[in-house]
Write a protein that holds these residues in place. Sequence first.
Motif, PDB file in Angstrom:
ATOM      1  N   LEU A 380      16.360 -13.038  34.865  1.00 50.49           N
ATOM      2  CA  LEU A 380      15.979 -11.497  34.553  1.00 50.49           C
ATOM      3  C   LEU A 380      15.843 -10.565  35.427  1.00 50.49           C
ATOM      4  O   LEU A 380      15.769  -9.341  35.373  1.00 50.49           O
ATOM      5  CB  LEU A 380      14.878 -11.543  33.494  1.00 50.49           C
ATOM      6  CG  LEU A 380      14.932 -12.430  32.247  1.00 50.49           C
ATOM      7  CD1 LEU A 380      13.687 -12.139  31.399  1.00 50.49           C
ATOM      8  CD2 LEU A 380      16.128 -11.820  31.449  1.00 50.49           C
ATOM      9  N   ARG A 421      16.197  -6.643  34.578  1.00 54.34           N
ATOM     10  CA  ARG A 421      16.536  -6.144  33.109  1.00 54.34           C
ATOM     11  C   ARG A 421      15.341  -5.793  32.834  1.00 54.34           C
ATOM     12  O   ARG A 421      14.025  -6.443  32.900  1.00 54.34           O
ATOM     13  CB  ARG A 421      16.958  -7.362  32.244  1.00 54.34           C
ATOM     14  CG  ARG A 421      17.270  -6.875  30.721  1.00 54.34           C
ATOM     15  CD  ARG A 421      17.624  -8.223  30.075  1.00 54.34           C
ATOM     16  NE  ARG A 421      18.550  -8.895  30.452  1.00 54.34           N
ATOM     17  CZ  ARG A 421      19.278  -9.822  30.211  1.00 54.34           C
ATOM     18  NH1 ARG A 421      18.568 -10.542  29.040  1.00 54.34           N
ATOM     19  NH2 ARG A 421      20.521 -10.535  30.738  1.00 54.34           N
ATOM     20  N   LEU A 422      15.140  -4.278  32.146  1.00 54.58           N
ATOM     21  CA  LEU A 422      13.741  -3.875  31.577  1.00 54.58           C
ATOM     22  C   LEU A 422      13.553  -3.995  30.159  1.00 54.58           C
ATOM     23  O   LEU A 422      12.737  -4.624  29.664  1.00 54.58           O
ATOM     24  CB  LEU A 422      14.126  -2.241  31.766  1.00 54.58           C
ATOM     25  CG  LEU A 422      14.221  -1.921  33.459  1.00 54.58           C
ATOM     26  CD1 LEU A 422      14.351  -0.459  33.369  1.00 54.58           C
ATOM     27  CD2 LEU A 422      12.989  -2.439  34.307  1.00 54.58           C
ATOM     28  N   TRP A 423      14.792  -3.646  29.377  1.00 54.71           N
ATOM     29  CA  TRP A 423      14.729  -4.262  27.960  1.00 54.71           C
ATOM     30  C   TRP A 423      16.163  -3.969  27.411  1.00 54.71           C
ATOM     31  O   TRP A 423      16.933  -3.238  27.849  1.00 54.71           O
ATOM     32  CB  TRP A 423      13.747  -3.047  27.151  1.00 54.71           C
ATOM     33  CG  TRP A 423      14.227  -1.738  27.088  1.00 54.71           C
ATOM     34  CD1 TRP A 423      15.013  -1.159  26.374  1.00 54.71           C
ATOM     35  CD2 TRP A 423      13.880  -0.637  28.053  1.00 54.71           C
ATOM     36  NE1 TRP A 423      15.476   0.238  26.589  1.00 54.71           N
ATOM     37  CE2 TRP A 423      14.497   0.563  27.726  1.00 54.71           C
ATOM     38  CE3 TRP A 423      12.970  -0.693  28.807  1.00 54.71           C
ATOM     39  CZ2 TRP A 423      14.510   1.568  28.399  1.00 54.71           C
ATOM     40  CZ3 TRP A 423      12.737   0.490  29.976  1.00 54.71           C
ATOM     41  CH2 TRP A 423      13.618   1.530  29.387  1.00 54.71           C
ATOM     42  N   GLY A 424      16.415  -5.100  26.548  1.00 52.89           N
ATOM     43  CA  GLY A 424      17.728  -5.161  25.923  1.00 52.89           C
ATOM     44  C   GLY A 424      18.800  -5.285  27.304  1.00 52.89           C
ATOM     45  O   GLY A 424      18.837  -6.006  28.031  1.00 52.89           O
ATOM     46  N   ASN A 427      18.981  -2.136  32.678  1.00 56.28           N
ATOM     47  CA  ASN A 427      18.795  -2.600  33.983  1.00 56.28           C
ATOM     48  C   ASN A 427      18.045  -1.619  34.880  1.00 56.28           C
ATOM     49  O   ASN A 427      18.751  -0.312  34.827  1.00 56.28           O
ATOM     50  CB  ASN A 427      19.792  -3.488  34.557  1.00 56.28           C
ATOM     51  CG  ASN A 427      20.206  -4.661  33.863  1.00 56.28           C
ATOM     52  OD1 ASN A 427      19.506  -5.746  34.102  1.00 56.28           O
ATOM     53  ND2 ASN A 427      21.413  -4.332  33.228  1.00 56.28           N
TER      54      ASN A 427
END
Length: 749
Positions: A380, A421-424, A427
Amino acid sequence: MVDLTVNGLRQADIARAELLPDGKVLIASENWKAARLAPAGPLLEMSDGTPAFAVDQVEGARLRVEKQLLRIEIEAPPAAFVAESMEVASGAHLRPRRSSAGAVLNYDVTVTRPGNGTPATSGATVEAIGFGSFGTAVTSAVLSDDGTGRRAARLDSYWRYDLPDAMQSVVVGDTIGVGGGWSRPVRYGGLRWGRDFGLRPGFVQMPLATVSGEAALPSTVDLLINDSQRFTQSVRPGPFDLTGVPVVTGAGELSMVVRDLLGRQTVIRQSYYASPELLAPGLTDFSVEAGWLRTGFGRDSDYGESFAAATVRRGMTARLTAEGRVELQRDRQATGVEVAGLLGTWGVGRLAAAVSRDQLRGRPGQGALVQLGIERRTPLGGGSIQYEYATRDFAPFGESRVPGAADLRSREQVLGSLGGRLWGPVNGGVNYVRRVRWNGERASSFGLSLSFPIAQASLTVSAARRLGDGREWSGSINLNVPLGSDFYTATRAERQEDGSTAASVLAVRTPPPGPGMGWRVESSTDANQRARAGLQMNTKHGDLTAEVVADADARVSSRAGLRGTLGMMSGLPFASRPIGHGSFAVVQIEGMPGVPIKRSNQVVTETDERGLAFVPGLVPWYRNVIEIDVADLPLDAQVSSVTQEVVPYARTGSLVRFDVRRTRQALLVLRQADRQPVPVGTRVELLGGGGEFRAGRRGEVWLTDLTADRQRIRVSWKGHGCDLDLRIPPSDDGAAVTVGPVVCEERTP
């Protein structure tokens, strides 16, 4: 003599066993080994002297003896069986073939005409390469004409010999050294001998994971890396190790699912951390260098002081790698070490220390350097932080001798980065750099970036600022929209540190891998290039480029360029598109012009009037597939193989010959003396060593491999036959012709 069953599996061979008076059971050692049971206790003897093992010596085993049926059943735990080890990643070692002698000349010529009325300028980069069984010899130069004078400067001249089996290379001449963990690489002229893992693609130099398990029955093992299945293997009863598991770098998890014949399932999970900073246990990387430092690369061919250096890295264990380096010069000496190791399964850390002694300022000086670093990577994202401190008298390798150079030396450096990755699908990342020199100069910067998809497009936002000097922030926004496999548009807006802004929009069609055209148009708010347009045309013999730029005052500048390669190999001269730093192949299909040639399933060129084609872009040390399509060949052409594999050395050429031959074909129509078709199955033989054919319906026979305009044949069917002289009419396009109907008159007895 008994039937032996181990864990419910009846053994293939009849076993020899003996029941002792005390109730112990002995099994002959050959039957014991056939059942893959590990030796248990001392080797005993039966009453007739046969070597044997006692079942009661197997810890955890259960025994059942049926005297009336002459059968023995053993239930043994997995640990009772012989352990085995299986290699998961065992990539085949490709052995390249030394090419025949050849030479090429790469050229890149550019002519620029400014729009402000100043004289036109021109420049060229040329590189001559000779190759063969002796290795590769290269020399290059840059030529320029700025309208007021001409200048030429030699760039690099060297000879290189690669040893792919040993993964070593030798370079004599101009090259770039290896800096190691704490030093830095420099350009020099001299000798370099060292390891090169790139000579063997697929060779994994970092430690690979090992997973252990056990099975009481024959089982199937599924290996998953980060929940993605990568490997399936059948295993026999007993303990087993899966070695050389090709894991993804960074932190992850291995899952091993063991399913036996009864459907029972066991799951084993194991965390790991893999880093390319480490070497596999017992693996050594090294570089030995000696020569003279380059002082004016790109401007002149001057060399400075002499030096010698050596670097050695070795994988001490699967978790620890050590490195040592020494640098020797007349007025400077330095040595240092570095260790890199795993921090559990969390990350990898490194520590480096070095000392130097020099007289660069006319007096002896001794200095020291310390570096610390920690890195963590996951699927991630990840991050790292590096710290360096050097004393004032630590002399870096290749430092300039200008006055005051010591004051410009770095005292402290801090580098940090974090991203992932931050969310979904979004990035992001952040980075920080801080540097302090011994003259008191300080510089710090901080940056952010964010990227995410919007439908089929992608948007990237970045911002940065230099801290502590009063400068404003800078940043940019980029939107890329693909409109096809070779066509995209992009929009960019940016802000500079001085507060100025600019924006641009462009559309690009990339040229194909083979002959074809690509273009680029761009409009910008930049006063120096309000509009820009360019073309690139790829031909079989070179790449041509043309570009025009208009500024805010409607002044138009233009630039034209030509890139390509001239060469000779195996007595075949050629002119082609540029080969760059890759390898190439000359394809020969004798007598076959206009045949498309494919590289990795893409058409890149076609044969010329001599049946020759030049294929650039081959990847050294890898398996490259060169192919033709039978649909592109004349109908009367026969080819033994339509694909050939080439594993070339770096910067060399390979001659690829396709064995294509032209054959004549004809549809023969045969009639009997009464003008009726000859029977189905009638035998037709080409006399003089030709083939044999059979007639079909309507007396039709398909003849191939006809080598002349006239052909004598023998026709035979039950009780009848004849010999005939056929005239084969010519065919312009190679298509088959029809001969006949021909009457088969009976042979005279």
